[in-house]
Motif scaffolding. Structure first.
Motif, short mmCIF file in Angstrom:
data_model
loop_
_atom_site.label_atom_id
_atom_site.label_comp_id
_atom_site.label_asym_id
_atom_site.label_seq_id
_atom_site.Cartn_x
_atom_site.Cartn_y
_atom_site.Cartn_z
N ARG A 131 53.74 -70.50 107.62
CA ARG A 131 54.54 -69.27 107.81
C ARG A 131 55.76 -69.30 106.89
O ARG A 131 56.46 -70.29 106.78
CB ARG A 131 55.00 -69.17 109.26
CG ARG A 131 53.90 -68.87 110.24
CD ARG A 131 54.48 -68.43 111.57
NE ARG A 131 53.44 -68.32 112.58
CZ ARG A 131 52.62 -67.29 112.70
NH1 ARG A 131 52.70 -66.28 111.84
NH2 ARG A 131 51.69 -67.27 113.65
N GLY A 154 54.40 -73.56 113.05
CA GLY A 154 54.59 -72.91 111.74
C GLY A 154 53.36 -72.98 110.88
O GLY A 154 53.34 -72.41 109.78
N SER A 182 46.20 -63.02 109.03
CA SER A 182 46.06 -64.20 109.90
C SER A 182 44.91 -65.10 109.44
O SER A 182 44.03 -65.48 110.22
CB SER A 182 45.86 -63.77 111.36
OG SER A 182 46.99 -63.12 111.85
N GLU A 212 44.95 -66.25 116.23
CA GLU A 212 45.89 -67.34 115.92
C GLU A 212 46.00 -68.30 117.10
O GLU A 212 46.01 -67.89 118.26
CB GLU A 212 47.28 -66.79 115.59
CG GLU A 212 47.34 -65.95 114.33
CD GLU A 212 48.76 -65.48 114.00
OE1 GLU A 212 49.71 -66.00 114.63
OE2 GLU A 212 48.89 -64.61 113.14
N GLU A 233 48.63 -71.54 117.72
CA GLU A 233 49.75 -72.24 117.09
C GLU A 233 50.50 -73.09 118.11
O GLU A 233 50.73 -72.65 119.25
CB GLU A 233 50.71 -71.24 116.45
CG GLU A 233 51.88 -71.89 115.71
CD GLU A 233 52.78 -70.88 115.04
OE1 GLU A 233 53.79 -71.29 114.43
OE2 GLU A 233 52.47 -69.66 115.12
N TRP A 283 48.81 -69.74 104.03
CA TRP A 283 48.64 -68.87 105.18
C TRP A 283 49.04 -67.44 104.81
O TRP A 283 50.12 -67.20 104.28
CB TRP A 283 49.50 -69.37 106.33
CG TRP A 283 49.49 -68.50 107.56
CD1 TRP A 283 50.50 -67.71 108.03
CD2 TRP A 283 48.41 -68.33 108.48
NE1 TRP A 283 50.13 -67.06 109.17
CE2 TRP A 283 48.85 -67.43 109.48
CE3 TRP A 283 47.12 -68.84 108.56
CZ2 TRP A 283 48.03 -67.04 110.54
CZ3 TRP A 283 46.31 -68.46 109.62
CH2 TRP A 283 46.76 -67.57 110.59
N GLU A 303 49.94 -64.12 106.37
CA GLU A 303 50.34 -63.57 107.67
C GLU A 303 49.80 -62.17 107.89
O GLU A 303 49.61 -61.73 109.03
CB GLU A 303 51.87 -63.59 107.79
CG GLU A 303 52.44 -65.00 107.70
CD GLU A 303 53.89 -65.08 108.17
OE1 GLU A 303 54.23 -64.40 109.15
OE2 GLU A 303 54.66 -65.84 107.55
#
Length: 601
Positions: free
Chosen positions: A455, A478, A174, A521, A523, A169, A171
């Motif tokens: 993450r 996460g 994204s 995103e 989550e 991933w 960040e």
């Protein structure tokens, strides 16, 4: 008027003791560690014998909305539902040379679905197709997988002969970066993992495994160059060969009759016999096909699932060995007053005994030699092992060239240069076929062949180290925009493609909402994940209480008889598949996406 429990024509106490003895003689302290991972010198067992030539291409670094990992029924069904939801920017990654998943790899002679094909094969109505037989053979199933790929235009969006090696991933953007063994680094907004549970074969850790000088292969990589013939049989190169097959589970039940017909000598090495019920296959009735109404497959799938879950239906549409197993329970509960002279658990046990006595009686009817017949009888509870259905397996042991080598629950002692040893006797053979199944009890990331770093670089294997942590079994805190189709913390059903269908619809709903509304995103919240874990742990017993339970003989249903410290947390939702599918439907209809957090970067 209610019945009372009748006197059985068998001794329950004697059967309980026999079951206990048979279980204990098979227990091993090494559990799943008794199997050898196919790496190093054993990696050859994973070679793909079905591709004509390797696809040569350069690395891909495209950016797409969704990467789907796996081209079996899970990946195909998910891609189809995504297409219908308007999610078109897809890329599928499949390690095989074509679509099919389990049915790409398992092309052994006689390979056949053991759940009715009208329920089992996905997307039949969408393709306007009805299988040729009640239980389709592998060739037809593989052709149907390819037809799905063509129907939805998936061939142009699939990387075949490609394995994912890493998933990370990013960040900052994204997105997930999907790395493969072909040097690809694909950036994906969402990733859906449909790796499937039955694709990574395993070998038994028999001493001397590497010493054998003859030919050997695993049933999931059948070597027709050696045996001759094809999936329909006619293994014409085995006429002068002494062949050993290790394992008597669902695969061996189907291929042993073809080996027995062709080989000069066939030795079937058995640790635990399977329960073998009537198959009763038949061609599809054209008149029945013409009368099918819109929605027929969904209705049939739900009818089957209800019956095998113990929920009475006005009509048994499938009417086969699966539904018969449960019908015996349901009949007793409908017509008896358990409190009269027997508790519900006692009644369940008695009906279980009756069904298994019926199957043991079938062995006596079909196998001529009493000593061989006795060794082929399964002494354990129904559903301790996956039931099998076949009309040719048991009579094969009446052939003079077919020999059952029962190991009394111990397995093969060792392999030598020339053959196999059991109870001090060496059986010299030219070929060993390993019908020893697939990795099921190992960690998800090991079976997948890669890990996912979410993450902060946290690995999915770390997050699930003490058992699965998710919402609805499909996504975890996460690990934004990452979805998985699996049984753990989701649902168990005998018709696995039914679960894959429900997961596909659910994931298409979530991802479609995110893309349509400009969210980058999606989550699971920490609280929602924790609540779902507590929900899974809160079930005691439930519909699956007897499936591969601690009193069962060892097998992949119960972690080879070893208590797994994380089994309760990684179990399916304890309310049964019908309840789980309704829970997902209600969640979608409620509309708030409870437990998910959507963000825009």
């Amino acid at each position: 008027m209610s019945e009372i429990a009748r006197e059985p024509d068998f001794d329950p106490n004697a059967l309980r003791e026999r079951y206990r003895i048979e279980r204990e003689k098979r227990l091993r302290p090494d559990g799943n560690d008794q199997y050898v991972e196919m790496t190093g010198e054993f990696a050859r067992f994973l070679d793909d014998p079905y591709i004509d030539e390797r696809i040569e291409r350069g690395p891909i670094t495209d950016a797409v909305d969704v990467v789907l990992i796996g081209g079996g029924f899970g990946g195909l069904t998910t891609a189809a539902r995504f297409r219908e939801a308007g999610i078109d920017e897809l890329l599928l990654i499949e390690k095989g040379g074509d679509f099919g998943g389990t049915w790409y790899w398992n092309r052994y002679p006689g390979a056949q679905c053991d759940v009715e094909s009208y329920c089992y094969l996905p997307l039949l109505e969408e393709l306007g197709y009805v299988p040729k037989e009640k239980y389709a053979y592998a060739r037809e199933i593989l052709d149907h997988a390819a037809a799905i790929g063509r129907h939805y235009g998936l061939y142009e969006q699939t990387l075949f002969q490609t394995e994912v090696t890493d998933l990370r991933w990013d960040e900052a953007i994204s997105r997930w970066t999907v790395h493969t063994d072909r040097g690809d680094a694909v950036r994906a907004r969402f990733v859906c993992m449909a790796n499937g549970p039955l694709h990574r074969p395993k070998l038994p850790g028999i001493p001397g495994l590497r010493d054998f000088k003859g030919h050997s292969f695993h049933t999931s990589r059948w070597d027709y160059g050696y045996t001759g013939g094809g999936p329909d049989g006619n293994l014409d190169r085995l006429g002068d060969k002494r062949v050993a097959i290790i394992g008597t589970g669902a695969t061996a039940i189907q291929c042993v009759p073809f080996l027995g017909e062709a080989a000069k000598e066939l030795y079937v090495f058995q640790r635990t016999p399977s329960s073998v019920d009537v198959r009763g296959n038949s061609p599809t009735d054209p008149e029945w096909t013409r009368g099918l109404q819109q929605g027929w497959q969904k209705h049939r799938m739900e009818n089957f699932n209800a019956l095998v879950s113990g929920v009475p239906q006005e009509e048994d549409l499938v009417d086969d060995g699966w539904t018969d197993l449960v019908a015996k329970f349901v009949h007793r509960f409908r017509n008896a007053d358990p409190g009269a002279n027997m508790s519900l658990p006692q009644m369940i046990e008695m009906v279980n005994f009756e069904k298994m006595e019926e199957l043991r009686g079938r062995v006596d009817e079909l196998v001529d030699d009493p000593e061989t017949a006795e060794k082929l009888k399964p002494y354990y509870q129904m559903f301790c092992k996956r039931p099998t259905f076949n009309d040719e397996y048991l009579p094969t042991f009446n052939r003079p060239n077919v020999h059952l080598v029962d190991t009394d629950g111990k397995g093969v002692e060792r392999v030598t240069e020339k053959g196999l040893v059991v109870a001090g006797i060496t059986y010299e053979v030219d070929c060993i076929i390993y019908s020893t199944g697939f990795e099921v009890g190992t960690a998800y990331t090991r079976r997948a062949g890669y890990d996912a770093a979410g993450r902060g670089g946290r690995l999915l294997s770390e997050h699930w180290n003490d058992g699965t942590r998710s919402l609805h079994g499909m996504s975890s805190h996460g690990f934004p925009n990452l979805f998985v189709s699996q049984i753990s913390q989701a649902a168990f059903t005998a018709n696995f493609p039914h679960l894959l269908e429900e997961c596909a619809v659910h994931q298409a709903h979530i991802i479609g909402h995110a893309l349509q509304n400009g969210f980058t995103e999606a989550e699971v919240t920490r609280d929602a994940e924790e609540a779902w874990v507590k929900t899974i742990l809160g079930f005691e017993g439930g519909p699956l209480a007897g499936l591969g339970g601690p009193d069962c003989t060892p097998g992949y249903y119960n972690n080879e008889g070893q208590e797994h410290p994380h089994a309760a947390q990684s179990a399916p939702w304890g309310g049964g598949s019908i309840g789980f599918f309704k829970l997902l439907e209600d969640w979608r209809e409620e509309g708030s996406f409870e437990g998910l957090e959507f963000r825009r970067s």
